[in-house]
Design an enzyme around this catalytic site. Structure first.
Site, mmCIF file in Angstrom:
data_model
loop_
_atom_site.group_PDB
_atom_site.id
_atom_site.type_symbol
_atom_site.label_atom_id
_atom_site.label_comp_id
_atom_site.label_asym_id
_atom_site.label_seq_id
_atom_site.Cartn_x
_atom_site.Cartn_y
_atom_site.Cartn_z
ATOM 1 N N ASN A 210 -26.338 -3.075 78.014
ATOM 2 C CA ASN A 210 -24.935 -3.234 78.420
ATOM 3 C C ASN A 210 -24.837 -4.219 79.576
ATOM 4 O O ASN A 210 -25.846 -4.772 80.011
ATOM 5 C CB ASN A 210 -24.342 -1.870 78.774
ATOM 6 C CG ASN A 210 -25.104 -1.197 79.898
ATOM 7 O OD1 ASN A 210 -25.175 -1.702 81.009
ATOM 8 N ND2 ASN A 210 -25.725 -0.056 79.602
ATOM 9 N N ASP A 279 -26.168 4.942 75.979
ATOM 10 C CA ASP A 279 -25.881 6.237 75.358
ATOM 11 C C ASP A 279 -26.631 6.437 74.051
ATOM 12 O O ASP A 279 -26.811 7.557 73.604
ATOM 13 C CB ASP A 279 -24.371 6.360 75.113
ATOM 14 C CG ASP A 279 -23.630 6.463 76.431
ATOM 15 O OD1 ASP A 279 -24.081 7.225 77.302
ATOM 16 O OD2 ASP A 279 -22.615 5.754 76.607
ATOM 17 N N LYS A 289 -41.581 -6.955 64.729
ATOM 18 C CA LYS A 289 -40.274 -7.619 64.663
ATOM 19 C C LYS A 289 -39.647 -7.463 63.268
ATOM 20 O O LYS A 289 -40.312 -7.712 62.260
ATOM 21 C CB LYS A 289 -40.426 -9.102 64.996
ATOM 22 C CG LYS A 289 -39.095 -9.810 65.097
ATOM 23 C CD LYS A 289 -39.232 -11.263 65.459
ATOM 24 C CE LYS A 289 -37.871 -11.929 65.326
ATOM 25 N NZ LYS A 289 -37.948 -13.368 65.402
ATOM 26 N N PHE A 323 -21.655 8.002 88.736
ATOM 27 C CA PHE A 323 -20.713 6.882 88.735
ATOM 28 C C PHE A 323 -20.076 6.879 87.351
ATOM 29 O O PHE A 323 -20.766 7.121 86.359
ATOM 30 C CB PHE A 323 -21.438 5.556 88.991
ATOM 31 C CG PHE A 323 -21.485 5.178 90.452
ATOM 32 C CD1 PHE A 323 -22.211 5.933 91.358
ATOM 33 C CD2 PHE A 323 -20.801 4.057 90.916
ATOM 34 C CE1 PHE A 323 -22.247 5.594 92.701
ATOM 35 C CE2 PHE A 323 -20.838 3.705 92.260
ATOM 36 C CZ PHE A 323 -21.556 4.465 93.151
ATOM 37 N N LYS A 337 -16.140 14.441 83.444
ATOM 38 C CA LYS A 337 -17.591 14.194 83.499
ATOM 39 C C LYS A 337 -18.240 14.950 84.651
ATOM 40 O O LYS A 337 -19.333 15.496 84.530
ATOM 41 C CB LYS A 337 -17.864 12.693 83.701
ATOM 42 C CG LYS A 337 -17.830 11.933 82.411
ATOM 43 C CD LYS A 337 -17.990 10.449 82.600
ATOM 44 C CE LYS A 337 -17.550 9.782 81.312
ATOM 45 N NZ LYS A 337 -17.481 8.363 81.376
ATOM 46 N N LYS A 341 -21.128 17.673 83.872
ATOM 47 C CA LYS A 341 -22.499 17.408 84.328
ATOM 48 C C LYS A 341 -22.846 18.182 85.604
ATOM 49 O O LYS A 341 -23.914 18.007 86.164
ATOM 50 C CB LYS A 341 -22.685 15.894 84.542
ATOM 51 C CG LYS A 341 -22.410 15.082 83.270
ATOM 52 C CD LYS A 341 -22.819 13.628 83.372
ATOM 53 C CE LYS A 341 -22.335 12.867 82.147
ATOM 54 N NZ LYS A 341 -23.070 11.637 81.874
HETATM 55 O O1 C5P Z 1 -21.039 9.960 80.432
HETATM 56 P P1 C5P Z 1 -21.158 8.719 81.213
HETATM 57 O O2 C5P Z 1 -22.237 7.802 80.761
HETATM 58 O O3 C5P Z 1 -19.876 7.938 81.382
HETATM 59 O O4 C5P Z 1 -21.498 9.256 82.682
HETATM 60 C C1 C5P Z 1 -21.726 8.411 83.741
HETATM 61 C C2 C5P Z 1 -22.717 8.994 84.689
HETATM 62 O O5 C5P Z 1 -23.750 9.697 84.020
HETATM 63 C C3 C5P Z 1 -23.411 7.903 85.439
HETATM 64 O O6 C5P Z 1 -23.695 8.371 86.737
HETATM 65 C C4 C5P Z 1 -24.682 7.696 84.629
HETATM 66 O O7 C5P Z 1 -25.713 7.150 85.418
HETATM 67 C C5 C5P Z 1 -25.005 9.093 84.179
HETATM 68 N N1 C5P Z 1 -25.722 9.131 82.889
HETATM 69 C C6 C5P Z 1 -26.989 9.691 82.823
HETATM 70 N N2 C5P Z 1 -27.667 9.712 81.626
HETATM 71 C C7 C5P Z 1 -27.096 9.209 80.508
HETATM 72 C C8 C5P Z 1 -25.800 8.658 80.546
HETATM 73 C C9 C5P Z 1 -25.151 8.633 81.769
HETATM 74 O O8 C5P Z 1 -27.475 10.141 83.842
HETATM 75 N N3 C5P Z 1 -27.759 9.241 79.378
#
Ligand code: C5P
Length: 400
Positions: A210, A279, A289, A323, A337, A341
């Site tokens: 990303n 994600d 490859k 974040f 979120k 979390k």
């Molecule tokens: O769910 P989302 O990706 O928007 O959440 C953002 C937060 O979760 C960020 O702090 C990101 O670093 C953390 N995150 C994580 N592990 C993932 C996806 C996001 O710790 N696989």
């Protein structure tokens, strides 16, 4: 506004070939709006002219302790008392020895003795001289007395030898100046900061990733270090160099980030996840490859591990901060979120705007806390945002 802004900095320049690099340091200090007064020793003046330093510092260069004119304009005691910071770069074995022994026989050694300001030394000399028993002992005594140092770099020296002795990189010396002058609200804290994107491999050549640049996470890590914390930065692939004076662990995938963050989090007081963790990953990345010919243009994806969610399930006394990069419904998504979390705070920014967020040097954020409190940090540099976030977290999470 940076920590050096408006500060009186006395820069001592002593007689080594690296004296020419003092010009760059003066420029950097001026760029950060410090008022710089250069003291050039007699041997320093063999390597660089006072005119160069005077032109760059926009102040008269002081050389002679017994010069009636300069002493009447700004004398050694007044220089020493006005200073917020005294830096010596390069610092030769000679000035280090004089400071350690209490010799004050020229302007620079006298100002160092007369000042209450912190003193930062950046030694530069031949590798053998640096390794000599006298210099080692002098450095260790000065360290015990509270002097600050930026160790010389290793490499080929002007005299042809190879080893430690080359004046540290200017960026490192500047960073130590900022560290020395910063307040220390995070002293004694251990923090983990993640930064950058992750890259999820489809094959040895291609990956899913990303737009995260790592700038916000690096700013959070640097700022925590300036505030006195012991910092581990876990970074995905970015073009940013390792920040000095903290530990950087480089990873590529979400899985590697999970392992590094979880390990570093074990004895941490806070984990701040700035990273834009991918994600999805390719289910079973190809070991070779993938060829265009015969490829059916389908990649099966699997979710990556959610690092924060996993830490949130077994939080202990750690503060967990996320974040959230959002394009819609910023507040609702961020708060959801934070709850899901099990976080202590979430810092949200609107990534649909082009003036902030991804790749930009600036940001504007809202910090949400579980008790409903919201703090808005207006548009400024990512370094400025990092200061605001850490101060908000410190007041709210660490002083409970
Ligand atoms: O769910 P989302 O990706 O928007 O959440 C953002 C937060 O979760 C960020 O702090 C990101 O670093 C953390 N995150 C994580 N592990 C993932 C996806 C996001 O710790 N696989």
């Amino acid at each position: 506004m940076g920590v050096l802004s408006g500060k009186e900095v006395v820069l001592g320049v002593t007689g080594g070939i690296a004296a020419y690099k003092a010009c760059e340091i003066v420029r950097e200090l001026r760029k950060e709006s410090a008022n710089v007064r250069v003291i050039l020793t007699a041997s320093g003046a063999q390597f660089i002219t006072p005119l160069s330093l005077q032109t760059l510092s926009k102040n008269p260069v002081v050389m002679d302790l017994f010069n009636l004119i300069s002493e009447s304009e700004i004398g050694h005691i007044s220089l020493a008392q006005r200073a917020n910071l005294v830096m010596i770069a390069p610092a030769t074995a000679n000035i280090i020895g004089k400071i350690r022994s209490g010799i004050a026989d020229d302007m620079l050694s006298t100002v160092v003795m007369a000042t209450n300001a912190p003193v930062l030394l950046a030694p530069a000399m031949n590798a053998q001289m640096y390794a000599s028993a006298a210099v080692r002992e002098n450095l260790s005594v000065l360290r015990e007395r509270g002097f600050h140092f930026v160790e010389p770099d290793e490499g080929e020296l002007a005299c042809g030898t190879v080893g430690p002795g080359r004046l540290a990189d200017g960026g490192k010396i500047m960073e130590m100046a900022r560290i020395v002058l910063s307040e220390k609200p995070l002293a004694g804290r251990k923090v983990v900061v993640s930064a950058g994107p992750t890259a999820e491999h489809l094959d040895p050549v291609r990956f899913l990733s990303n737009r995260a640049s790592g700038k916000m996470g690096f700013a959070m890590a640097r700022t925590a270090c300036r505030f006195g914390a012991s910092v581990t930065l876990v970074s995905g692939p970015t073009s940013l160099p390792d920040p000095p004076f903290l530990r950087t662990v480089r990873v590529r995938t979400a899985e590697e980030m999970f392992t590094a963050v979880t390990r570093a989090a074990e004895d941490a007081d806070a984990v701040v996840m700035c990273a834009a963790v991918a994600d999805f990953r390719a289910k079973g990345a190809a070991p070779r490859k993938i060829k265009k010919e015969g490829f059916d243009y389908r990649v099966e994806l699997a979710p990556t591990v959610d690092i924060l969610e996993s830490l949130g399930k077994n939080k202990g006394s750690r503060a967990l901060v996320g974040f959230a990069a959002e394009t819609d419904d910023l507040a609702r998504n961020a708060v959801e979120k934070m709850r899901r979390k099990n976080l202590d705070a979430i810092v949200a920014n609107d990534v649909s705007r082009t003036d902030i967020g991804f790749e930009s040097d600036n940001n504007e954020v809202r910090i949400f806390f579980p008790d409903g409190e919201v703090r808005d940090l207006p548009l400024c540099t990512k370094d400025g945002i990092a200061v605001g976030v850490w101060l908000a977290l410190d007041g709210k999470l660490f002083r409970r």
